[in-house]
Design a protein around this motif. Structure first.
Motif, short mmCIF file in Angstrom:
data_model
loop_
_atom_site.label_atom_id
_atom_site.label_comp_id
_atom_site.label_asym_id
_atom_site.label_seq_id
_atom_site.Cartn_x
_atom_site.Cartn_y
_atom_site.Cartn_z
N GLU C 88 0.74 -1.27 -0.15
CA GLU C 88 0.04 -0.01 -0.16
C GLU C 88 0.78 1.36 0.03
O GLU C 88 0.64 2.08 -0.69
N ILE C 141 -6.67 8.08 -8.09
CA ILE C 141 -7.81 7.39 -8.58
C ILE C 141 -6.94 6.65 -9.83
O ILE C 141 -7.37 5.56 -10.35
N ILE C 144 -5.43 3.29 -9.10
CA ILE C 144 -6.33 2.29 -9.19
C ILE C 144 -6.69 1.36 -10.48
O ILE C 144 -6.38 0.50 -10.75
N ALA C 147 -3.39 -0.23 -11.80
CA ALA C 147 -3.24 -1.57 -11.33
C ALA C 147 -4.31 -2.30 -11.75
O ALA C 147 -3.91 -3.57 -11.93
N PRO C 165 -14.52 7.88 -16.13
CA PRO C 165 -15.76 8.00 -15.47
C PRO C 165 -15.72 8.15 -13.92
O PRO C 165 -16.30 8.98 -13.25
N LEU C 166 -14.46 7.56 -13.33
CA LEU C 166 -14.28 7.89 -12.00
C LEU C 166 -13.77 9.45 -11.58
O LEU C 166 -13.60 9.67 -10.63
N ILE C 168 -15.09 11.81 -12.75
CA ILE C 168 -16.24 12.91 -12.89
C ILE C 168 -16.34 13.59 -11.69
O ILE C 168 -16.82 15.07 -11.91
N PRO C 169 -16.55 12.99 -10.54
CA PRO C 169 -16.85 13.93 -9.31
C PRO C 169 -15.80 14.89 -9.06
O PRO C 169 -16.20 15.99 -8.70
N MET C 193 -15.99 19.76 -1.05
CA MET C 193 -16.29 18.52 -1.51
C MET C 193 -14.97 17.84 -2.23
O MET C 193 -14.56 16.82 -2.15
N CYS C 201 -9.78 9.47 -1.59
CA CYS C 201 -8.92 8.58 -2.25
C CYS C 201 -7.62 8.39 -1.84
O CYS C 201 -7.26 7.26 -2.07
N LEU C 204 -8.59 5.13 0.06
CA LEU C 204 -9.20 4.12 -0.68
C LEU C 204 -8.24 3.50 -1.55
O LEU C 204 -8.02 2.28 -1.68
N ALA C 208 -6.99 -0.43 -2.69
CA ALA C 208 -7.76 -1.06 -3.94
C ALA C 208 -6.61 -1.30 -4.69
O ALA C 208 -6.45 -2.49 -5.43
#
Lengths: 241, 232, 218
Positions: C88, C141, C144, C147, C165-166, C168-169, C193, C201, C204, C208
């Motif tokens: 990690e 992101i 991920i 990987a 797509p990941l 977008i936020p 936000m 992230c 996470l 991941a």
């Protein structure tokens, strides 16, 4: 014989159970869709604003509903597959993805056609349309990752990680898209009756909803059975080498 | 220190590679893995290094601390005792030979006296004249020696070696055999898959059989998709 | 962990040209946008916040496919799995090095790019601040996705299909912050936000990515 819920994750048990269920789900699905389509297309009034276009509702609303819920099912299946390493659970997620993607595409296309008379354009960057478009991207990415990796055992685990990570970001993207102004009407079916559609629409829509569910289950079972057979062929080929 | 494998099995890509292999190796010993291609020598080494999960059995290490370590429970502790050499040499062409080795000296060993260990390893493997040259210009044999030199800069007692002598000349093989001998004399251990004779006196052999072809009914439960049943 | 960070950075600067190439990429992208829109100052001003953020995520994406793949292919990743640092932490170090070669140049170049795109002067500070908070999330992101596709040859297109797509936020929060401050509104909610996304992230992505790498190498 002890039968726990988990024992159906064994390919043999799944094949036996799904083989017995499949004729029933297929007949129920066909009957509900035929009844639902006739009822909704020929026995409902047309609305002032949309005219006959309002009947798109019966195809659009269930498709949109299941496009999201199929992804939810994939998340659960992926989680079970990862944590308990059940191969059939992974295959269920894999099989659900193209069906979910088809529902999503159907929801987008019918939504666009429906939106034309109401909004005056086929596409608006409206909150709900945008979030369902993003959902389509997640489905397509998931399918692409499965196809790109040769070893099905690794592909299953990697795709499951993508599905879980994707669910978090799909959720975030859903709320991010709320920052766009919405033109969409509220939920068509809900428990509090305020926003509900008229009763003459409600019952045929309910039939269509249940019909879509059985269509999904039938397609899923057929697809998982095919995947299991394909894996067996692969395993036998490997054993011969 | 004692490394033990208790009836370990391995399944990769839905295919059974080997079944129920047991052995024990103590500090100062060398275990040579022999067997035809496809018998699972590489897979066995990858299983022992904790990269490939075991399909059955267990690997334990005793004598390092009070309690016995188990590979599946204490993977990271056990991995920090290992140095593994595979088919690939992990050489970055954009770095010089010395820089390549210095990186692995830090990753597989302590930070202090890394420089001295790197210099000694370069001399031992006859790489000191090209130490400041880019690794991109190395020959296949030089790259292999650079890959092996990672062992002598590592401070790890257990060595897992997969065909370590490929593309080495006779002189380099002798240098390498000396390195393994010195490692064992200091209380280390090594497990090596190799076809050639390294000339190690203390070496024991473990012969792996090629996996039998065809569907093995008694092992059918390994792969749930091979299970005979209601196939309609 | 620090030695992995410096090694990746050194490799990026020696072979990939490092941050310099990213800067040229941004200038080219801005030039193309200006050509594409006819160079109308008002058009550019209105698209500037979104366009700058899109460029940031595209440049991040372009160098992402080799993040783990190079190490998997030459055997380095096998060795790194045996490192005393947990996998990690290795992922975190590599993502940090990736950010220095893509995210950081974007932040440094932001004022010049914003001037070329005629961004509202009031939004300059918010642009830099939002990029500083948001671009680490892009690298994390991306790790991920990198990987997940580490074993896929020519996986660049697949990687963009998985990662965009990941993004977008992050894109929405970042671009909204800049747009809000350009229009004279409060940008702090969007910035909050964005910070939440980056922190989430950071928690996470290492797990991941490490899980995906372990599966890939098994």
């Amino acid at each position: 014989m002890s039968t726990s819920f988990w024992s159906f994750a064994n390919p043999n048990k799944f094949m036996r159970l799904s083989g017995a269920l499949l004729p029933f789900t297929a007949v129920i699905a066909a009957a509900l869709i035929v009844v639902g389509l006739f009822w909704s297309l020929f026995a409902t009034p047309s609305a002032e604003l949309h005219g006959q276009g309002v009947k798109m509702l019966f195809v659009h609303v269930p498709a949109a509903f299941f496009s999201i819920n199929v992804y939810g099912m994939m998340v659960v299946a992926s989680l079970i597959g990862l944590v308990r390493s059940h191969p059939v659970s992974h295959l269920a997620a894999k099989s659900a993805a193209p069906i979910g993607a088809a529902f999503t595409l159907l929801a987008i296309v019918t939504g666009a056609l429906w939106g034309m008379p109401g909004w005056g354009s086929y596409w608006e960057w409206d909150a709900r349309l945008t979030s369902i478009l993003i959902l389509l991207f997640f489905y397509l990415g998931y399918i692409a990752l499965w196809n790109a990796i040769e070893d099905p055992v690794k592909a299953a685990d990697l795709a499951a990680i993508l599905c879980l990570v994707g669910s978090i970001f799909a959720f975030l993207a859903r709320y991010a898209s709320l920052l766009f102004p919405t033109l969409h009407q509220g939920s068509s079916l809900s428990v509090d009756a305020d926003t509900n559609v008229d009763n003459s629409f409600y019952y045929p829509l309910l039939v269509m909803m249940v019909g879509y569910f059985f269509v999904f289950v039938t397609l899923l079972l057929v697809s998982v059975r095919t995947e299991i057979r394909a894996r067996r062929v692969r395993a036998l080929r490997l054993a011969e080498r | 220190m004692k490394l033990e494998a208790h009836a370990i099995s391995c399944i990769r890509g839905g295919r059974r590679v080997f079944s129920r292999i047991s052995f024990a190796i103590e500090a100062g010993e060398v275990l040579i893995l022999r067997g035809p291609n496809g018998a699972g020598k590489s897979s066995l080494l990858r299983c022992l290094s904790g990269l490939v999960p075991l399909a059955g059995g267990s690997v334990t290490l005793s004598g390092l601390s009070e309690e016995v370590l188990d590979l599946s429970d204490d993977r990271e502790t056990m991995q920090s005792q290992l140095a593994a050499i595979g088919h690939l040499d992990a050489v970055k062409p954009g770095f010089t030979v010395a820089e390549n080795l210095r990186f692995w000296a830090r990753i597989w060993g302590e930070n202090d006296n890394a420089e001295a260990r790197v210099a000694a390893a370069l001399t031992r493997f006859g790489l000191d004249h090209i130490a400041q040259g880019l690794a991109a210009h190395c020959s296949a044999g030089q790259k292999r020696r650079l890959g092996l030199a990672r062992l002598s800069v590592a401070a790890r007692p257990i060595w897992l070696l997969d065909e370590p002598t490929v593309s080495l000349d006779a002189a380099s093989v002798a240098v390498f055999a000396d390195l393994v001998r010195a490692h064992c004399a200091k209380g280390g251990m090594a497990i090596a898959a190799t076809h050639i004779d390294l000339g190690l006196e203390a070496a024991r052999e473990l012969v792996l059989e090629a996996a039998p072809r065809g569907v093995q009914m008694d092992e059918a439960s390994d792969d749930p998709f091979l299970d005979e049943g209601a196939w309609i | 962990m620090t030695s992995i960070f410096w090694r990746d950075l050194a490799l990026a600067f020696r072979i990939g040209g490092g941050a310099g190439q990213a800067l040229v990429f941004f200038l080219l992208a801005v030039t193309l946008l200006a050509f594409g829109t006819g160079g109308e100052p008002d058009v550019l001003r209105s698209v500037a916040p979104g366009a700058l953020w899109v460029f940031a995520l595209l440049s991040c994406l372009l160098s992402l496919d080799r993040l783990f793949q190079a190490d998997v292919e030459d055997g380095s990743m096998d060795g790194l799995m045996l490192a005393s640092t947990p996998l990690e932490a290795v992922v975190l170090a590599k993502a940090a090095a990736h950010w220095v070669t893509t995210g950081l140049p974007m932040i440094l170049a932001a004022p010049i790019l914003a001037a070329l795109l005629n961004l509202e002067p009031a939004a300059y500070g918010m642009l830099i601040l939002s990029l500083a908070i948001g671009t680490p999330a892009l690298s994390l992101i991306g790790a991920i996705g990198a990987a997940l596709t580490a074993s896929v040859r020519r996986g660049g297109m697949l990687l963009s299909l998985l990662v965009l797509p990941l993004y977008i936020p992050t894109l929405v929060a970042g671009a909204m912050a800049v747009r809000a401050s350009a229009a004279g509104f409060e940008a702090w909610p969007y910035l909050g936000m964005l910070s939440a996304i980056t922190l989430g992230c950071a928690a996470l992505a290492p797990f991941a990515s490490a899980a995906a790498l372990r599966i890939t190498l098994s």
